[in-house]
Design an enzyme around this catalytic site. Sequence first.
Site, PDB file in Angstrom:
ATOM      1  N   TYR A   1      80.274  89.081  38.546  1.00 43.75           N
ATOM      2  CA  TYR A   1      81.216  87.963  38.688  1.00 43.75           C
ATOM      3  C   TYR A   1      81.888  88.045  40.052  1.00 43.75           C
ATOM      4  O   TYR A   1      82.059  87.032  40.735  1.00 43.75           O
ATOM      5  CB  TYR A   1      82.244  88.029  37.557  1.00 43.75           C
TER       6      TYR A   1
ATOM      7  N   LYS B   1      81.769  85.190  43.026  1.00 42.23           N
ATOM      8  CA  LYS B   1      82.982  84.570  43.573  1.00 42.23           C
ATOM      9  C   LYS B   1      83.154  84.881  45.068  1.00 42.23           C
ATOM     10  O   LYS B   1      83.687  84.063  45.819  1.00 42.23           O
ATOM     11  CB  LYS B   1      84.212  85.019  42.782  1.00 42.23           C
TER      12      LYS B   1
ATOM     13  N   SER C   1      88.223  83.398  42.892  1.00 42.17           N
ATOM     14  CA  SER C   1      88.928  84.384  42.082  1.00 42.17           C
ATOM     15  C   SER C   1      89.375  85.540  42.957  1.00 42.17           C
ATOM     16  O   SER C   1      88.754  85.827  43.992  1.00 42.17           O
ATOM     17  CB  SER C   1      88.008  84.913  40.978  1.00 42.17           C
TER      18      SER C   1
END
Length: 256
Positions: free
Chosen positions: A162, A166, A149
């Site tokens: 998150y 990633k 991402s």
Amino acid sequence: METLGDLKMQGRKALVTGASKGIGLAIARELASQGCDVMLVSRKEPVLQEIATQIAQEFGVKALFHAAHCGKDDAIAAVAKDVEERMGGLDFLVNNAATNPAFGFSVDFPTALFRKILDTNLIGYQGMVQAHLSMLEKSDVAAVVNISSEAGLRPAHFMGMYSVAKAGVNMMTKVLARELGPRGVRVNAVAPGLVKTDFSRVLWENESVLKEVLSKQALDKLAEPEDIARAVTFLLSPASAMTTGVVLSIDGGSTL
């Protein structure tokens, strides 16, 4: 659906996690359009069954499915067993399953929630590679693509954990590329920016958020799942035979 054209992938066997919707579904369809047999993995069996039937009918390939939580070791082992028994091997692995169960400041996240994010978004990816490596090593075109991402390249607001997961995917991709290259397995990653999926609906349906996102991009439009799927398919295909350890940004230029 607009596709890439013939990439010489007919008859190859591919596994896609998080394949029931969004980017994962688009990847599975793109690979099937190239003539790949596909194993679809996600948690919702009825949805997977419907999608597998549609893909098989539309593209004339074998489309199988296995309902599993890709953040759990026993579930990953069961997927690998099913792949070996029903597909007879594997050429391509796409780690796409993802979760982000909460938004907010990372320092406020309970440890259990951080572990949940890591289990699916990072540790599960490593587990999938480990579980399928013996099959991949037998393929003459073995390739793995991890879906990362933009958040793994720079911190995402209210998505700190998150982002950490990633970022780990990006480094894991490079480590695995180094380790598995001599064993005949290429490993790359794709790092999307904001993509128009249900997963990110809370962002792109918010007019002020969407305006801010587009203001940071060089291209004044959002990516569609098919944009990511075509990049993944290229990285799996013989067209990228000398490419490994790359984190390819598909973000409209937002990380320039």
